[in-house]
Design an enzyme around this catalytic site. Structure first.
Site, short mmCIF file in Angstrom:
data_model
loop_
_atom_site.label_atom_id
_atom_site.label_comp_id
_atom_site.label_asym_id
_atom_site.label_seq_id
_atom_site.Cartn_x
_atom_site.Cartn_y
_atom_site.Cartn_z
N SER A 1 0.84 -1.20 0.00
CA SER A 1 0.00 0.00 0.00
C SER A 1 0.87 1.25 0.00
CB SER A 1 -0.86 -0.03 1.27
OG SER A 1 -1.44 1.23 1.49
N TYR B 1 -1.52 -0.27 10.43
CA TYR B 1 -1.81 -0.89 9.13
C TYR B 1 -0.62 -0.69 8.18
CZ TYR B 1 -3.48 -1.29 4.35
OH TYR B 1 -3.58 -1.62 3.01
N LYS C 1 2.03 -3.50 6.53
CA LYS C 1 2.31 -3.69 5.10
C LYS C 1 3.81 -3.58 4.84
CE LYS C 1 -1.55 -4.75 3.51
NZ LYS C 1 -1.78 -5.95 2.72
N1 LIG Z 1 -8.80 -1.08 -1.19
C1 LIG Z 1 -7.74 -0.26 -1.24
O1 LIG Z 1 -7.84 0.94 -1.58
C2 LIG Z 1 -6.36 -0.79 -0.92
C3 LIG Z 1 -5.27 0.09 -0.98
C4 LIG Z 1 -3.99 -0.40 -0.70
C5 LIG Z 1 -3.82 -1.74 -0.38
N2 LIG Z 1 -4.89 -2.57 -0.31
C6 LIG Z 1 -4.66 -3.99 0.02
O2 LIG Z 1 -5.32 -4.81 -0.92
C7 LIG Z 1 -5.70 -6.05 -0.32
C8 LIG Z 1 -7.14 -6.35 -0.63
O3 LIG Z 1 -7.94 -5.27 -0.17
P1 LIG Z 1 -9.49 -5.16 -0.51
O4 LIG Z 1 -9.78 -3.71 -0.68
O5 LIG Z 1 -9.87 -6.11 -1.59
O6 LIG Z 1 -10.12 -5.62 0.89
P2 LIG Z 1 -11.25 -6.68 1.22
O7 LIG Z 1 -11.54 -6.56 2.68
O8 LIG Z 1 -12.39 -6.54 0.27
O9 LIG Z 1 -10.53 -8.05 0.91
C9 LIG Z 1 -9.70 -8.72 1.84
C10 LIG Z 1 -10.01 -10.20 1.71
O10 LIG Z 1 -9.15 -10.91 2.63
C11 LIG Z 1 -9.95 -11.83 3.37
N3 LIG Z 1 -9.32 -12.01 4.67
C12 LIG Z 1 -9.17 -11.08 5.66
N4 LIG Z 1 -8.56 -11.64 6.72
C13 LIG Z 1 -8.30 -12.92 6.39
C14 LIG Z 1 -7.69 -14.01 7.08
N5 LIG Z 1 -7.24 -13.90 8.33
N6 LIG Z 1 -7.59 -15.20 6.44
C15 LIG Z 1 -8.07 -15.35 5.17
N7 LIG Z 1 -8.67 -14.36 4.49
C16 LIG Z 1 -8.78 -13.16 5.09
C17 LIG Z 1 -11.32 -11.20 3.46
O11 LIG Z 1 -12.36 -12.12 3.71
C18 LIG Z 1 -11.44 -10.55 2.08
O12 LIG Z 1 -11.97 -11.45 1.14
C19 LIG Z 1 -5.38 -5.90 1.17
O13 LIG Z 1 -4.13 -6.53 1.39
C20 LIG Z 1 -5.25 -4.40 1.35
O14 LIG Z 1 -4.38 -4.08 2.41
C21 LIG Z 1 -6.16 -2.14 -0.57
#
Ligand SMILES: NC(=O)c1ccc[n+]([C@@H]2O[C@H](COP(=O)([O-])OP(=O)(O)OC[C@H]3O[C@@H](n4cnc5c(N)ncnc54)[C@H](O)[C@@H]3O)[C@@H](O)[C@H]2O)c1
Length: 326
Positions: A116, A140, A144
């Site tokens: 991120s 957070y 990361k």
């Molecule tokens: N959405 C954003 O703007 C953004 C920005 C930077 C980084 N990210 C990163 O992208 C990744 C995905 O984010 P997203 O927006 O799709 O979030 P999201 O919450 O929609 O997806 C996360 C997924 O991980 C699963 N999960 C969470 N904890 C878990 C565990 N202990 N075991 C197994 N599965 C687990 C959840 O059920 C979910 O399906 C994350 O690593 C997040 O940090 C997202």
């Protein structure tokens, strides 16, 4: 390629699944469905496993024998992480350690890690490139950064091909509104919050900080379409056949958009008023953050193709469709 995706039932993961399927890859999703949704990936094999459960994770690896891991599963709210840092480190760091143990035991050759822009904290200058100092401002962001270090260190000793992808602000939905971000409780990110106001589900859109040193006083962020982001994962995973491409890459559009500019765009698309409510700055928020995404273009040929209009119109169409809750 056989790809094991953690977090594949989540918002971004479900788009990566679509893109991998379109490119003919074989997949297993590992997801505990804590925020993910089975219906987002109805046809994809899924093991409902918590990545902190090492034996269960090993069983998935033993059965599937992936060549590539794309690790998206994580908790993702900087604000929430300040209230419960240990929980964030447990899922985001211990979960990553377990995955790396499994990757090592089962000879995984490619590993793509969801990182991120939060690892930069407040950038000293924008656009921010990958050589900028890292200074995460939340547990957070710390989690990361630690994840990146764990992946990079293991890769350096085992030769595993790896890429850490630093996403900027991900938003948008499928152009045909068939897939998007499921609502779960009160949205924290700007685009779903703004869309909720445009739909009349909330009276005003709170704008945190209207006195930043930017043209209109509101904060600038780099919004990237989730479809572009998903395409990047597949290009990177495929492109790691060349070991010289291992590294850390920004994924953004390379353009800062202010909160008010985004709201104006949504007003035009929705025809709704979107009343705003100026509020004081939130601790930890920064005036501006946008990416220099040149390195990923030079290395993998990826650049964002969707613009802000594509992001907002697809988000509007998705959220304005049948109500979906989690
Ligand atoms: N959405 C954003 O703007 C953004 C920005 C930077 C980084 N990210 C990163 O992208 C990744 C995905 O984010 P997203 O927006 O799709 O979030 P999201 O919450 O929609 O997806 C996360 C997924 O991980 C699963 N999960 C969470 N904890 C878990 C565990 N202990 N075991 C197994 N599965 C687990 C959840 O059920 C979910 O399906 C994350 O690593 C997040 O940090 C997202």
């Amino acid at each position: 390629m056989k790809v094991l995706l953690t977090g594949g039932a989540g918002y971004i993961g479900s788009f990566v699944v679509q893109e991998l399927a379109a490119r003919g890859h074989t997949m297993l999703v590992v997801d505990d469905l804590s925020t993910g949704h089975r219906e987002a990936i109805p046809d994809t094999p899924l093991d409902v496993v918590d990545i902190r459960d090492e034996p269960a994770l090993m069983t998935s690896f033993e059965r599937f024998r992936p060549e590539c891991v794309i690790h998206l599963a994580a908790l993702k709210s900087p604000e929430e992480s300040t209230q419960n840092p240990a929980h964030y480190f447990d899922v985001n760091v211990s979960g990553t350690v377990n995955l790396l143990k499994a990757a090592s035991r089962y000879g995984v050759v490619r590993f793509v890690f969801s990182s991120s822009a939060a690892v930069y904290g407040t950038p000293q200058m924008c656009p921010v490139d990958e050589t900028a100092p890292t200074a995460p401002q939340s547990p957070y962001g710390e989690s990361k950064y630690i994840g990146e270090r764990l992946v990079t260190t293991q890769a350096a000793t085992t030769g595993m091909r790896h890429a850490c992808l630093r996403y900027f602000n991900v938003a948008g939905a499928a152009p045909d509104a068939s897939l998007g971000e499921y609502a779960s409780g009160e949205a924290r990110q700007l685009v779903p919050r703004a869309v909720a106001v445009a739909r009349g589900l909330a009276p005003t859109l709170k704008i945190f900080g209207t006195d930043y040193p930017t043209e209109d006083g509101t904060a600038l962020r780099d919004y990237i379409h989730v479809v572009d982001l998903a395409r990047a994962h597949v290009l990177v995973a495929e492109g790691l056949d060349d070991a010289g491409r291992c590294g850390t890459y920004n994924l953004g559009r390379g353009e800062g958009t202010s909160v008010l500019a985004l709201v104006d765009g949504l007003r035009r698309i929705s025809g709704a008023e979107v009343p705003v409510e100026p509020c004081s700055r939130r601790p930890g928020d920064m005036p501006a953050s946008w990416a220099d995404a040149g390195l990923v273009f030079r290395t993998f040929g990826w650049r964002a193709e969707c613009d802000l209009h594509d992001i907002l119109s697809s988000a509007w169409a998705w959220h304005n469709g049948a109500p979906r809750t989690g």
